[in-house]
Write a protein that holds these residues in place. Structure first.
Motif, PDB file in Angstrom:
ATOM      1  N   SER A 263       5.344  17.747 -65.905  1.00  0.00           N
ATOM      2  CA  SER A 263       3.887  17.924 -65.855  1.00  0.00           C
ATOM      3  C   SER A 263       3.493  18.736 -64.626  1.00  0.00           C
ATOM      4  O   SER A 263       2.604  19.604 -64.698  1.00  0.00           O
ATOM      5  CB  SER A 263       3.183  16.564 -65.837  1.00  0.00           C
ATOM      6  N   LYS A 264       4.145  18.461 -63.525  1.00  0.00           N
ATOM      7  CA  LYS A 264       3.863  19.233 -62.313  1.00  0.00           C
ATOM      8  C   LYS A 264       4.193  20.704 -62.540  1.00  0.00           C
ATOM      9  O   LYS A 264       3.435  21.610 -62.162  1.00  0.00           O
ATOM     10  CB  LYS A 264       4.673  18.672 -61.142  1.00  0.00           C
ATOM     11  N   ALA A 265       5.328  20.953 -63.206  1.00  0.00           N
ATOM     12  CA  ALA A 265       5.733  22.332 -63.500  1.00  0.00           C
ATOM     13  C   ALA A 265       4.760  22.987 -64.475  1.00  0.00           C
ATOM     14  O   ALA A 265       4.435  24.175 -64.344  1.00  0.00           O
ATOM     15  CB  ALA A 265       7.149  22.345 -64.070  1.00  0.00           C
ATOM     16  N   PHE A 266       4.283  22.233 -65.478  1.00  0.00           N
ATOM     17  CA  PHE A 266       3.291  22.763 -66.421  1.00  0.00           C
ATOM     18  C   PHE A 266       2.048  23.239 -65.666  1.00  0.00           C
ATOM     19  O   PHE A 266       1.535  24.332 -65.900  1.00  0.00           O
ATOM     20  CB  PHE A 266       2.883  21.700 -67.437  1.00  0.00           C
ATOM     21  N   GLY A 267       1.567  22.378 -64.778  1.00  0.00           N
ATOM     22  CA  GLY A 267       0.364  22.719 -64.022  1.00  0.00           C
ATOM     23  C   GLY A 267       0.557  23.951 -63.162  1.00  0.00           C
ATOM     24  O   GLY A 267      -0.320  24.824 -63.085  1.00  0.00           O
ATOM     25  N   GLU A 268       1.729  24.050 -62.521  1.00  0.00           N
ATOM     26  CA  GLU A 268       2.007  25.183 -61.633  1.00  0.00           C
ATOM     27  C   GLU A 268       2.216  26.477 -62.414  1.00  0.00           C
ATOM     28  O   GLU A 268       2.066  27.572 -61.858  1.00  0.00           O
ATOM     29  CB  GLU A 268       3.235  24.874 -60.778  1.00  0.00           C
ATOM     30  N   SER A 269       2.561  26.370 -63.700  1.00  0.00           N
ATOM     31  CA  SER A 269       2.853  27.566 -64.501  1.00  0.00           C
ATOM     32  C   SER A 269       1.608  28.221 -65.095  1.00  0.00           C
ATOM     33  O   SER A 269       1.702  29.311 -65.667  1.00  0.00           O
ATOM     34  CB  SER A 269       3.803  27.197 -65.650  1.00  0.00           C
ATOM     35  N   LEU A 270       0.460  27.585 -64.983  1.00  0.00           N
ATOM     36  CA  LEU A 270      -0.753  28.128 -65.595  1.00  0.00           C
ATOM     37  C   LEU A 270      -1.145  29.456 -64.963  1.00  0.00           C
ATOM     38  O   LEU A 270      -1.170  29.614 -63.743  1.00  0.00           O
ATOM     39  CB  LEU A 270      -1.904  27.124 -65.451  1.00  0.00           C
ATOM     40  N   GLU A 271      -1.480  30.399 -65.820  1.00  0.00           N
ATOM     41  CA  GLU A 271      -1.928  31.712 -65.347  1.00  0.00           C
ATOM     42  C   GLU A 271      -3.350  31.585 -64.823  1.00  0.00           C
ATOM     43  O   GLU A 271      -4.214  31.018 -65.487  1.00  0.00           O
ATOM     44  CB  GLU A 271      -1.864  32.727 -66.493  1.00  0.00           C
ATOM     45  N   MET A 272      -3.595  32.168 -63.644  1.00  0.00           N
ATOM     46  CA  MET A 272      -4.892  32.010 -62.992  1.00  0.00           C
ATOM     47  C   MET A 272      -5.793  33.215 -63.246  1.00  0.00           C
ATOM     48  O   MET A 272      -5.326  34.337 -63.454  1.00  0.00           O
ATOM     49  CB  MET A 272      -4.702  31.820 -61.483  1.00  0.00           C
ATOM     50  N   GLU A 273      -7.083  32.942 -63.240  1.00  0.00           N
ATOM     51  CA  GLU A 273      -8.067  34.021 -63.318  1.00  0.00           C
ATOM     52  C   GLU A 273      -8.005  34.863 -62.048  1.00  0.00           C
ATOM     53  O   GLU A 273      -7.534  34.412 -61.002  1.00  0.00           O
ATOM     54  CB  GLU A 273      -9.478  33.438 -63.461  1.00  0.00           C
ATOM     55  N   ALA A 274      -8.503  36.109 -62.128  1.00  0.00           N
ATOM     56  CA  ALA A 274      -8.564  36.959 -60.935  1.00  0.00           C
ATOM     57  C   ALA A 274      -9.476  36.292 -59.907  1.00  0.00           C
ATOM     58  O   ALA A 274     -10.506  35.711 -60.255  1.00  0.00           O
ATOM     59  CB  ALA A 274      -9.112  38.331 -61.306  1.00  0.00           C
ATOM     60  N   PRO A 275      -9.094  36.360 -58.618  1.00  0.00           N
ATOM     61  CA  PRO A 275      -9.899  35.695 -57.584  1.00  0.00           C
ATOM     62  C   PRO A 275     -11.287  36.317 -57.439  1.00  0.00           C
ATOM     63  O   PRO A 275     -11.462  37.520 -57.591  1.00  0.00           O
ATOM     64  CB  PRO A 275      -9.076  35.908 -56.308  1.00  0.00           C
ATOM     65  N   ILE A 276     -12.273  35.470 -57.182  1.00  0.00           N
ATOM     66  CA  ILE A 276     -13.647  35.888 -56.943  1.00  0.00           C
ATOM     67  C   ILE A 276     -14.048  35.343 -55.581  1.00  0.00           C
ATOM     68  O   ILE A 276     -13.829  34.173 -55.277  1.00  0.00           O
ATOM     69  CB  ILE A 276     -14.610  35.364 -58.040  1.00  0.00           C
ATOM     70  N   ALA A 277     -14.636  36.212 -54.781  1.00  0.00           N
ATOM     71  CA  ALA A 277     -14.985  35.830 -53.407  1.00  0.00           C
ATOM     72  C   ALA A 277     -15.868  34.591 -53.393  1.00  0.00           C
ATOM     73  O   ALA A 277     -16.835  34.493 -54.154  1.00  0.00           O
ATOM     74  CB  ALA A 277     -15.704  36.989 -52.721  1.00  0.00           C
ATOM     75  N   ARG A 279     -15.096  31.623 -54.358  1.00  0.00           N
ATOM     76  CA  ARG A 279     -14.838  30.627 -55.403  1.00  0.00           C
ATOM     77  C   ARG A 279     -13.342  30.390 -55.539  1.00  0.00           C
ATOM     78  O   ARG A 279     -12.567  31.359 -55.534  1.00  0.00           O
ATOM     79  CB  ARG A 279     -15.413  31.113 -56.731  1.00  0.00           C
ATOM     80  N   PRO A 280     -12.910  29.150 -55.648  1.00  0.00           N
ATOM     81  CA  PRO A 280     -11.476  28.889 -55.821  1.00  0.00           C
ATOM     82  C   PRO A 280     -10.974  29.497 -57.130  1.00  0.00           C
ATOM     83  O   PRO A 280     -11.724  29.590 -58.104  1.00  0.00           O
ATOM     84  CB  PRO A 280     -11.390  27.360 -55.869  1.00  0.00           C
ATOM     85  N   LEU A 301      -0.327  16.934 -63.214  1.00  0.00           N
ATOM     86  CA  LEU A 301      -0.678  18.195 -63.869  1.00  0.00           C
ATOM     87  C   LEU A 301      -1.555  19.087 -62.982  1.00  0.00           C
ATOM     88  O   LEU A 301      -1.723  20.272 -63.267  1.00  0.00           O
ATOM     89  CB  LEU A 301      -1.403  17.918 -65.181  1.00  0.00           C
ATOM     90  N   GLY A 302      -2.134  18.516 -61.942  1.00  0.00           N
ATOM     91  CA  GLY A 302      -2.965  19.298 -61.045  1.00  0.00           C
ATOM     92  C   GLY A 302      -4.402  18.846 -60.968  1.00  0.00           C
ATOM     93  O   GLY A 302      -5.246  19.524 -60.356  1.00  0.00           O
ATOM     94  N   GLY A 303      -4.707  17.733 -61.603  1.00  0.00           N
ATOM     95  CA  GLY A 303      -6.058  17.182 -61.518  1.00  0.00           C
ATOM     96  C   GLY A 303      -7.076  17.949 -62.338  1.00  0.00           C
ATOM     97  O   GLY A 303      -6.736  18.740 -63.221  1.00  0.00           O
ATOM     98  N   GLU A 304      -8.345  17.718 -62.046  1.00  0.00           N
ATOM     99  CA  GLU A 304      -9.430  18.236 -62.873  1.00  0.00           C
ATOM    100  C   GLU A 304      -9.453  19.755 -62.971  1.00  0.00           C
ATOM    101  O   GLU A 304      -9.921  20.310 -63.965  1.00  0.00           O
ATOM    102  CB  GLU A 304     -10.773  17.741 -62.325  1.00  0.00           C
ATOM    103  N   GLU A 305      -8.951  20.464 -61.967  1.00  0.00           N
ATOM    104  CA  GLU A 305      -8.953  21.926 -62.004  1.00  0.00           C
ATOM    105  C   GLU A 305      -8.061  22.474 -63.100  1.00  0.00           C
ATOM    106  O   GLU A 305      -8.304  23.561 -63.629  1.00  0.00           O
ATOM    107  CB  GLU A 305      -8.505  22.489 -60.653  1.00  0.00           C
TER     108      GLU A 305
END
Length: 627
Positions: A263-277, A279-280, A301-305
């Motif tokens: 589950s930890k690996a699943f959470g870490e593998s998620l593709e992230m949106e492009a960063p916006i100044a 905002r996380p 899994l990484g919590g609510e985020e």
């Protein structure tokens, strides 16, 4: 039901609480999979409190201990709890919920602890909010379960029973098709995947069954389904020889304990949106977990985020039975109904004709013996509630071998029982009297029967919930100022758990959230109880179907119910004058159906044949009397 002395257990628990910097410790009923019925090794709340009911939460502070439970168990809890405990009767006016009581105790910056694997993530979040509002410090996830440490070597071993394949001739659908349906749902809702923690959902998804939890054909496991992979987390030693060929290349096998690191690996593998100044960064997609998944799983899994909590799509799909499952329900209830008629005929002869002294457990054993001879029988679906006289007023009474009552033929007898068959799960309650019932007993029974009939005959538009239908079963009791402290109906699995969500009929708010659908299987079980005197409950299984109506307002389908339970009502307890012509017609037709479908089992059983003929005779409409 005996009271358990919990003084030493609480003393040791409080010592461990102090060692772990915890001021208040919460002990839920559930296991790591939020199971209602649990394996003996997970009965932590029962161990620490002495209360054995299936629902409740224990909360222990440095000086106090409280046990919260619902109306089904008020009577039982008051008998089982010792003087160390305060009973919080949930649902009664001016009685705080266990969450509010816990928050009140946390005032003054106190820390509340809980094992994060046995509390659902949404529940942990809500409890945290309440604690902080009251000035408490925090809700702390304590990795070692403190009750397990108190229990020590006396704690039962974790079950390691074999898992087997459920043939598609009983399941009605290949597991590969179920996975494909799930993936379509994930794709439609743009989800990265689903982590499955509910045991019955895993068993249903992969067409497997086990026996790790008494009466529930499930096994300890987790599952993960993504657009490209399907994984079953289970100790491979538990798999019967036919399981791996059944799963083939479609499903990977991983150790049970690997779910958290994966589950930890699943959470870490998620593709992230492009960063916006300012905002996380957030993931493009999130993993789904059920609203019943544990706080520990959500954290890994990484919590609510990175997690979206949803009503499980597997639970929704499982609750809508396919044609094979519905036909299996019809068939197994006929066999099961024949078993109950044979049992009641035998019991009447033993008590009334022979004058045999039988206790509640001896009677329940006989019923299991009769059931076990029926085709496709696997086992019971729950502990048989065999209860005489005042014991029947304890809604979920469990007779104990060597410490139960002799059945009194001059008092009401309530039998709530069920069985697991390869083609379905049964749950039937009948209340009988073997002598001459009192006027109030007949009146109460008939009011309950009227409620059963009203719900059975209901016609309602698509989109109606079980919450909306609940009053149909209660209305006749309400007119007399009477009621019962339990739901009117629960979902039922297909050779799975006898209590199955997300549907039900009752006043629980969750029953308002999920409309009933064609293919749902539920119980219809109003009752009435007088503490210390008697209890009455009648329970049939009903299946939602499309109704044939003269009109279709709003151009949408209308639904009705088909009953499948085939056991007579108790003639002695029916006051025919209280029934309307429509109700008498329903009863006569129901009894004719019971007779026609079960009489073939008794060709060489004169005792049961005569009993069945007597109990299913029609009501004389003209005279309003039984004939």
């Amino acid at each position: 039901m005996e009271t358990v002395n919990t003084t030493e257990r609480l003393r040791e628990l409080r010592r461990l609480m102090k060692e772990n910097n915890v001021d208040i410790y919460v002990v839920p009923s559930e296991d790591s999979h939020q199971s209602e019925y649990i394996a003996p090794c997970d009965a932590r709340r029962e161990f620490i409190s002495g209360f054995s009911g299936s629902a409740g939460t224990a909360v222990i502070t440095s000086e106090k201990a409280a046990l919260a439970t619902d109306g089904r168990y008020f009577n039982q809890a008051s008998k089982q709890l010792d003087s160390n405990w305060h009973l919080l009767k949930q649902g009664l006016e001016d009685v705080p919920t266990w969450q509010d009581w816990t928050a009140e105790q946390s005032e003054g910056h106190k820390t509340v602890g809980v094992d994060p694997t046995v509390i659902a993530a949404p529940e942990a979040r809500k409890l945290t909010e309440k604690i902080k509002k009251k000035g408490g410090a925090e809700l702390l996830g304590v990795k070692s379960n403190l009750v397990d440490l108190v229990w020590g070597d006396d704690r039962p071993a974790r079950p390691n029973k074999k898992v087997s394949v459920l043939d598609v001739k009983f399941a009605g659908k290949k597991f590969e098709e179920k996975i494909e349906d799930l993936r379509k749902e994930l794709d439609k809702k743009k989800s990265a995947g689903l982590i499955v923690s509910m045991l019955d959902e895993i068993a249903w998804l992969y067409n497997l069954r086990g026996s790790d939890i008494p009466y529930n054909p499930v096994f300890f496991s987790y599952a993960a389904v993504t657009p490209t992979t399907a994984t079953l987390y289970i100790d491979e030693s538990k798999l019967s020889e036919n399981v791996l060929p059944h799963l083939g290349d479609t499903v990977r096998i991983r150790p049970y304990s690997a779910i958290f690191e994966d589950s930890k690996a699943f959470g870490e593998s998620l593709e992230m949106e492009a960063p916006i100044a300012g905002r996380p960064q957030i993931p493009k997609k999130k993993f789904w977990i059920s609203t019943k998944a544990s706080w520990a799983l959500s954290i890994e899994l990484g919590g609510e985020e990175k997690v979206e909590e949803v009503r499980s799509p597997i639970g929704d799909a499982k609750a809508i039975k396919n044609a094979t499952e519905l036909e299996g329900m019809r068939a197994c209830h006929i066999r099961d109904g024949a078993s109950l008629s044979e049992y009641f005929a035998w019991l009447e002869e033993e008590l009334v004709i022979k004058g045999t002294k039988l206790d509640e457990v001896q009677a329940a054993d006989k019923l299991e013996e009769i059931r076990s001879k029926k085709e496709r029988f696997v086992g019971l679906s729950f502990d048989t509630i065999s209860s005489t006289g005042p014991n029947a007023a304890v809604i979920h009474y469990k007779p104990e071998r060597g410490n139960c009552s002799i059945i009194d033929p001059t008092a009401l007898y309530l039998c709530d029982s069920g069985a697991q068959y390869f083609d379905g799960t049964t749950d039937t309650t009948r209340t009988l009297h073997f002598g001459e019932p009192k006027e109030m007993e007949r009146k109460a029974y008939t009011l309950v029967l009227k409620g059963v009939i009203a719900l059975d005959r209901a016609v309602f538009p698509k989109g109606t919930s079980g919450f909306a239908l609940d009053t149909l079963a209660r209305q006749f009791l309400w007119r007399e100022g009477l009621d019962y402290r339990h739901g009117t109906g629960h979902g039922v699995g297909s050779y799975l758990n006898v209590h199955e969500g997300p549907i039900g009929i009752g006043t629980r708010i969750q029953y308002a959230e999920v409309p009933l659908s064609i293919g749902n299987v539920l119980s219809d079980e109003p009752g009435y109880y007088e503490d210390g005197k008697f209890g009455i409950r009648i329970e049939n299984m009903i299946m939602a179907q499309e109704a044939k109506t003269n009109h279709k307002f709003g151009d949408k389908p209308w639904l009705s119910f088909e009953h499948v339970t085939m056991v007579p009502m108790c003639r002695k307890l029916i006051d025919g004058k209280m029934l309307t012509p429509e109700e008498r017609t329903w009863l006569n037709e129901y009894h004719q159906e019971v007779y026609d479908k079960t009489k073939g089992f008794f060709k060489e059983d004169e005792r049961t044949s005569k009993w069945l003929e007597r109990e299913t005779r029609s009501i004389n409409v003209m005279e309003f009397t039984l004939t």
